[in-house]
Design an enzyme around this catalytic site. Sequence first.
Site, short mmCIF file in Angstrom:
data_model
loop_
_atom_site.label_atom_id
_atom_site.label_comp_id
_atom_site.label_asym_id
_atom_site.label_seq_id
_atom_site.Cartn_x
_atom_site.Cartn_y
_atom_site.Cartn_z
N CYS A 251 -26.89 16.40 18.08
CA CYS A 251 -25.88 17.23 18.74
C CYS A 251 -25.01 16.36 19.64
O CYS A 251 -25.41 16.01 20.75
CB CYS A 251 -26.55 18.34 19.55
SG CYS A 251 -25.37 19.43 20.39
N CYS B 129 -24.06 18.13 22.92
CA CYS B 129 -25.14 18.17 23.91
C CYS B 129 -25.33 16.82 24.59
O CYS B 129 -25.53 16.76 25.81
CB CYS B 129 -26.46 18.57 23.24
SG CYS B 129 -26.37 20.01 22.17
N ASP B 130 -25.28 15.74 23.82
CA ASP B 130 -25.75 14.45 24.33
C ASP B 130 -24.68 13.37 24.41
O ASP B 130 -24.96 12.27 24.92
CB ASP B 130 -26.90 13.95 23.44
CG ASP B 130 -28.07 14.92 23.43
OD1 ASP B 130 -28.34 15.53 24.47
OD2 ASP B 130 -28.71 15.07 22.37
#
Length: 309
Positions: free
Chosen positions: A133, A136-137
């Site tokens: 992701c 997300c990261d």
Amino acid sequence: MLDLAIIGGGPAGLTAGLYATRGGLKNVTMFEMGMPGGQITGSSEIENYPGQEKVVSGMDLMQTWPEQAMRFGLKHEMQQVLKVRKAGDNFEVELADGSKQEARAVLLATGSVPKKGGFKGEKEFFGRGISTCATCDGFFYKNKEVAVIGGGDSALEEAVYLSKICSKVYLVHRRDTYRAAPSTIEHMRACENIEEVTNVTVEEVIGDNMGVTGLIVKSKENDELRQLDVPGVFVFVGRDVLSDALKQDDGSYLCEVNEQTEVVVDLKMRTNVPGLYAAGDVRIEAAKQVVCAAADGATAAVDIIEYLG
């Protein structure tokens, strides 16, 4: 007894719930373990959803869907569905808490999840430098170099997203051609800090106690090894459909599935079992686009209303 049990709370499930309840079904419950929205909430940029003029994140796109879908009576239970069985003319839905609910019709809209790359070090460093992701990261690698593994639309789109955060992105692919749409490839190649590393196999992700330190790839042409010194590796190599709820105690499936366990449906999202439907990425030949999943949900709901009479 439920009129309709919807399993999954992504675009297909939410749209089905909206259409089913607005169309007159009174007892409709959507089973979704987390917050509704689906896998698309992890996407960084959505620019092709009709009527959405501005580029938005998947999270922003899906923000208002649950409220709209529940306005007409759709209920949401944060429960995992373990199994769906036939119960006479109806269906039995077995939940993770041990309870069971009966439904006149069932719609499976569980979607899919990212596949593993299958290379050495993937399990060891997942969550410690390996991610699926970018939204997300990606921020953790601001102004650093990262690698993206894959050759489809998701891989190229996330490489473009990461190129805006990271100093450099290595796009690693086992072939020298991509499965992505031509417009996506063009967009990717317009990014000056994306380096294409193609026609290679991923040999290993290496690291230490702190996390990932590099990615080793091998050329298919001459077996030459190359180490990419990156602290972050993003894997986008396809998806596994989540059709396990249809798997019966004897290992067979409640309805027809293909070799990838994608659910076989007709143009109205009907399986070969009356009253059982599938929509979105869990079905055969899914386009894996939000608008298509939503359309599947609406199509299924319209037919379910007619089926239940």
